[in-house]
Design a protein around this motif. Sequence first.
Motif, PDB file in Angstrom:
ATOM      1  N   PHE A 257      33.130 174.165  30.691  1.00  0.00           N
ATOM      2  CA  PHE A 257      33.028 173.330  31.890  1.00  0.00           C
ATOM      3  C   PHE A 257      31.596 172.838  32.042  1.00  0.00           C
ATOM      4  CE2 PHE A 257      36.494 176.313  32.634  1.00  0.00           C
ATOM      5  CZ  PHE A 257      37.523 175.427  32.926  1.00  0.00           C
ATOM      6  N   ASP A 258      31.463 171.561  32.336  1.00  0.00           N
ATOM      7  CA  ASP A 258      30.130 170.975  32.439  1.00  0.00           C
ATOM      8  C   ASP A 258      30.078 170.041  33.635  1.00  0.00           C
ATOM      9  OD1 ASP A 258      27.517 170.487  31.775  1.00  0.00           O
ATOM     10  OD2 ASP A 258      27.943 169.117  30.131  1.00  0.00           O
ATOM     11  N   GLU A 259      28.856 169.766  34.073  1.00  0.00           N
ATOM     12  CA  GLU A 259      28.672 168.797  35.159  1.00  0.00           C
ATOM     13  C   GLU A 259      28.985 167.409  34.651  1.00  0.00           C
ATOM     14  OE1 GLU A 259      23.870 168.065  34.671  1.00  0.00           O
ATOM     15  OE2 GLU A 259      24.588 169.676  35.979  1.00  0.00           O
ATOM     16  N   LEU A 260      29.160 166.470  35.560  1.00  0.00           N
ATOM     17  CA  LEU A 260      29.473 165.099  35.193  1.00  0.00           C
ATOM     18  C   LEU A 260      28.239 164.411  34.626  1.00  0.00           C
ATOM     19  CD1 LEU A 260      31.607 164.254  38.336  1.00  0.00           C
ATOM     20  CD2 LEU A 260      32.402 165.039  36.107  1.00  0.00           C
ATOM     21  N   LYS A 261      28.449 163.384  33.809  1.00  0.00           N
ATOM     22  CA  LYS A 261      27.342 162.754  33.097  1.00  0.00           C
ATOM     23  C   LYS A 261      26.365 162.051  34.034  1.00  0.00           C
ATOM     24  CE  LYS A 261      27.886 160.799  29.113  1.00  0.00           C
ATOM     25  NZ  LYS A 261      28.341 159.934  28.007  1.00  0.00           N
ATOM     26  N   THR A 262      26.859 161.480  35.111  1.00  0.00           N
ATOM     27  CA  THR A 262      25.990 160.753  36.035  1.00  0.00           C
ATOM     28  C   THR A 262      26.257 161.203  37.472  1.00  0.00           C
ATOM     29  OG1 THR A 262      27.551 158.942  36.430  1.00  0.00           O
ATOM     30  CG2 THR A 262      26.082 158.733  34.522  1.00  0.00           C
ATOM     31  N   GLY A 263      25.287 160.943  38.336  1.00  0.00           N
ATOM     32  CA  GLY A 263      25.451 161.265  39.744  1.00  0.00           C
ATOM     33  C   GLY A 263      26.589 160.483  40.376  1.00  0.00           C
ATOM     34  N   ALA A 264      26.849 159.276  39.860  1.00  0.00           N
ATOM     35  CA  ALA A 264      27.925 158.458  40.409  1.00  0.00           C
ATOM     36  C   ALA A 264      29.288 159.085  40.136  1.00  0.00           C
ATOM     37  CB  ALA A 264      27.876 157.049  39.814  1.00  0.00           C
ATOM     38  N   GLY A 265      29.372 159.890  39.067  1.00  0.00           N
ATOM     39  CA  GLY A 265      30.631 160.538  38.742  1.00  0.00           C
ATOM     40  C   GLY A 265      31.033 161.570  39.779  1.00  0.00           C
ATOM     41  N   LEU A 266      30.038 162.159  40.443  1.00  0.00           N
ATOM     42  CA  LEU A 266      30.315 163.124  41.513  1.00  0.00           C
ATOM     43  C   LEU A 266      30.837 162.359  42.727  1.00  0.00           C
ATOM     44  CD1 LEU A 266      30.087 166.002  42.666  1.00  0.00           C
ATOM     45  CD2 LEU A 266      27.743 165.447  43.334  1.00  0.00           C
ATOM     46  N   ARG A 267      32.098 162.590  43.076  1.00  0.00           N
ATOM     47  CA  ARG A 267      32.707 161.770  44.117  1.00  0.00           C
ATOM     48  C   ARG A 267      33.829 162.528  44.820  1.00  0.00           C
ATOM     49  NH1 ARG A 267      34.465 160.773  39.087  1.00  0.00           N
ATOM     50  NH2 ARG A 267      36.620 160.135  38.676  1.00  0.00           N
ATOM     51  N   THR A 268      34.158 162.085  46.018  1.00  0.00           N
ATOM     52  CA  THR A 268      35.300 162.613  46.748  1.00  0.00           C
ATOM     53  C   THR A 268      36.336 161.504  46.837  1.00  0.00           C
ATOM     54  OG1 THR A 268      33.931 164.132  48.051  1.00  0.00           O
ATOM     55  CG2 THR A 268      36.096 163.571  48.919  1.00  0.00           C
ATOM     56  N   LEU A 269      37.504 161.752  46.260  1.00  0.00           N
ATOM     57  CA  LEU A 269      38.544 160.733  46.215  1.00  0.00           C
ATOM     58  C   LEU A 269      39.542 160.913  47.349  1.00  0.00           C
ATOM     59  CD1 LEU A 269      39.523 160.501  42.423  1.00  0.00           C
ATOM     60  CD2 LEU A 269      38.300 158.809  43.787  1.00  0.00           C
ATOM     61  N   PRO A 270      39.922 159.832  48.003  1.00  0.00           N
ATOM     62  CA  PRO A 270      41.035 159.914  48.955  1.00  0.00           C
ATOM     63  C   PRO A 270      42.341 159.988  48.166  1.00  0.00           C
ATOM     64  CG  PRO A 270      40.252 157.659  48.779  1.00  0.00           C
ATOM     65  CD  PRO A 270      39.324 158.485  47.948  1.00  0.00           C
ATOM     66  N   LEU A 271      43.239 160.865  48.571  1.00  0.00           N
ATOM     67  CA  LEU A 271      44.506 161.022  47.875  1.00  0.00           C
ATOM     68  C   LEU A 271      45.640 160.417  48.689  1.00  0.00           C
ATOM     69  CD1 LEU A 271      44.205 164.729  46.646  1.00  0.00           C
ATOM     70  CD2 LEU A 271      43.728 162.643  45.356  1.00  0.00           C
ATOM     71  N   SER A 272      46.554 159.755  48.007  1.00  0.00           N
ATOM     72  CA  SER A 272      47.739 159.225  48.676  1.00  0.00           C
ATOM     73  C   SER A 272      48.685 160.379  49.004  1.00  0.00           C
ATOM     74  CB  SER A 272      48.452 158.222  47.762  1.00  0.00           C
ATOM     75  OG  SER A 272      48.964 158.899  46.616  1.00  0.00           O
ATOM     76  N   LYS A 273      49.602 160.144  49.909  1.00  0.00           N
ATOM     77  CA  LYS A 273      50.591 161.165  50.260  1.00  0.00           C
ATOM     78  C   LYS A 273      51.400 161.544  49.029  1.00  0.00           C
ATOM     79  CE  LYS A 273      54.324 162.199  53.532  1.00  0.00           C
ATOM     80  NZ  LYS A 273      55.261 162.682  52.485  1.00  0.00           N
ATOM     81  N   ARG A 274      51.682 160.560  48.203  1.00  0.00           N
ATOM     82  CA  ARG A 274      52.446 160.832  46.984  1.00  0.00           C
ATOM     83  C   ARG A 274      51.702 161.797  46.080  1.00  0.00           C
ATOM     84  NH1 ARG A 274      56.527 157.807  44.502  1.00  0.00           N
ATOM     85  NH2 ARG A 274      56.864 158.348  42.313  1.00  0.00           N
ATOM     86  N   ALA A 275      50.395 161.595  45.934  1.00  0.00           N
ATOM     87  CA  ALA A 275      49.591 162.463  45.074  1.00  0.00           C
ATOM     88  C   ALA A 275      49.534 163.890  45.620  1.00  0.00           C
ATOM     89  CB  ALA A 275      48.185 161.895  44.929  1.00  0.00           C
ATOM     90  N   VAL A 276      49.369 164.011  46.939  1.00  0.00           N
ATOM     91  CA  VAL A 276      49.297 165.336  47.566  1.00  0.00           C
ATOM     92  C   VAL A 276      50.629 166.065  47.423  1.00  0.00           C
ATOM     93  CG1 VAL A 276      49.071 166.549  49.772  1.00  0.00           C
ATOM     94  CG2 VAL A 276      47.470 164.719  49.187  1.00  0.00           C
ATOM     95  N   ASP A 277      51.725 165.359  47.680  1.00  0.00           N
ATOM     96  CA  ASP A 277      53.052 165.978  47.566  1.00  0.00           C
ATOM     97  C   ASP A 277      53.327 166.408  46.129  1.00  0.00           C
ATOM     98  OD1 ASP A 277      53.394 165.548  50.238  1.00  0.00           O
ATOM     99  OD2 ASP A 277      54.697 163.786  50.011  1.00  0.00           O
ATOM    100  N   LEU A 278      52.936 165.575  45.187  1.00  0.00           N
ATOM    101  CA  LEU A 278      53.132 165.883  43.771  1.00  0.00           C
ATOM    102  C   LEU A 278      52.405 167.172  43.395  1.00  0.00           C
ATOM    103  CD1 LEU A 278      53.798 165.172  40.736  1.00  0.00           C
ATOM    104  CD2 LEU A 278      51.662 163.862  40.753  1.00  0.00           C
ATOM    105  N   LEU A 279      51.140 167.254  43.814  1.00  0.00           N
ATOM    106  CA  LEU A 279      50.321 168.404  43.462  1.00  0.00           C
ATOM    107  C   LEU A 279      50.819 169.673  44.148  1.00  0.00           C
ATOM    108  CD1 LEU A 279      47.992 168.308  41.506  1.00  0.00           C
ATOM    109  CD2 LEU A 279      46.418 168.347  43.424  1.00  0.00           C
ATOM    110  N   ALA A 280      51.210 169.539  45.398  1.00  0.00           N
ATOM    111  CA  ALA A 280      51.702 170.697  46.151  1.00  0.00           C
ATOM    112  C   ALA A 280      52.950 171.274  45.494  1.00  0.00           C
ATOM    113  CB  ALA A 280      51.984 170.295  47.594  1.00  0.00           C
ATOM    114  N   ALA A 281      53.859 170.397  45.085  1.00  0.00           N
ATOM    115  CA  ALA A 281      55.086 170.858  44.437  1.00  0.00           C
ATOM    116  C   ALA A 281      54.786 171.513  43.096  1.00  0.00           C
ATOM    117  CB  ALA A 281      56.047 169.675  44.250  1.00  0.00           C
ATOM    118  N   TYR A 282      53.827 170.949  42.381  1.00  0.00           N
ATOM    119  CA  TYR A 282      53.505 171.484  41.045  1.00  0.00           C
ATOM    120  C   TYR A 282      52.878 172.874  41.136  1.00  0.00           C
ATOM    121  CZ  TYR A 282      51.747 171.900  36.317  1.00  0.00           C
ATOM    122  OH  TYR A 282      51.492 172.364  35.040  1.00  0.00           O
TER     123      TYR A 282
END
Length: 420
Positions: A257-282
């Motif tokens: 495991f390594d840090e991201l190549k650039t500072g811009a890579g460090l980010r917080t993404l908004p997730l759609s309801k579909r993405a959250v439901d998918l992950l929760a079920a998985y």
Amino acid sequence: MGYVADRWHKTRPAPGDPECGEHKGLVASKAHGKGKRWQARYDDPNGREITSLHRTKTEAEKEITKQEAAKDSGAWIDPKAGQVTVAKYALDTWLPAQGIIDRSVTEYRGAIERYLIPEWGNRQIRSIKPSEAGAWQKLLVSKYKLSGAYPNRVARYVRSIFRLAVIDRVIPVSPFAGIKAPTLVEKATQPPDVAQVRQLIAAAYHDRWKAMIEFNALTGLRSGEIRGLRLDRIDFLRRTMLVDQQLVYEKSKGMYFDELKTGAGLRTLPLSKRAVDLLAAYVQKYPPRESGPGEGLVFVMADGRLIGESTLDYALKSTCKKAKTTARHWHELRHHYASVLIAGGENPKVVQKRLGHKDVMTTLRTYSHLFAEAEEQTRDVLDAAWAEPGETGSVEESPQQGGRIPESRRLQGALRQVSG
């Protein structure tokens, strides 16, 4: 102020020293007749004495006047600084100044050692001429057979070396100044659309690959980012995800495991309801492991092993074959995510932020054709909204109902379909 010294004669002769036979009234020094006679002496901006030799006293005086004027204007450059070799400056000064992670250091060093040092490594950095700089860039293609975006990338590294040398006052001007960089060749991306992604999800032979394909299409993560995704980076309540690490591979170290190549890579993404439901079920069906190399990871192999990049690529390739669709690379799911954002009207800065690109120009270069399509869509929407009844483009026939529907509604429906 500086002054001129006569190297051939003593400034303070001892009593009884014989007069110089060649120059009347002067006493010869040990350096008499050896090398240039006149020495220009002056202090640099830091108070360190700088010297240079000249054939005549007038030349030495002109040199002092020139250097003093350069100090006053802030344009002074140490004449001896440019004597450093290209290899030494590139590896000892430029490379440590880049502020990049270890894997990038290896990449940069490799490019410098393969393409720059064999050509100019032992040359003084001040000796490189603009004509040579242009010729070297052509060698990247003609001699080293680089293609695609790589000639531009290697040239950027080397041009940066000489740019830093100018800033460091090692050389007065870069030999690449006025020399156009190699053309950046980037193929227009043709990402899969929503229907094609759905085909891949349906054809995937394991829940793991089904979930990863869909989740990547909904988030645009890089391969290393999704393979290194930990459950504690997901905020299910706020529907956000922190992207702060990736799973990488190096021949000497294996996967880690390594840090991201650039500072811009460090980010917080908004997730759609579909993405959250998918992950929760998985994660409910496949809870993250509590120990071992895959501890806390959302996606691992059945036995808990980390997922390698080649394993992920093979899984997608097999899925494409089973779905009887065009062969795809994992990165194209990232392009799909970008294409959906662009089609939905997101501006380039937002797309840049979501993808973790270092600058917006990278986003524009990669997806310029998609932004152009979005611009055309904007024109269609405006034309439809302002069209008079009966004008072409204001409405179109509905093949299902045999009626006519507004063009703007048709486009809105298309966007809803694209956004899933």
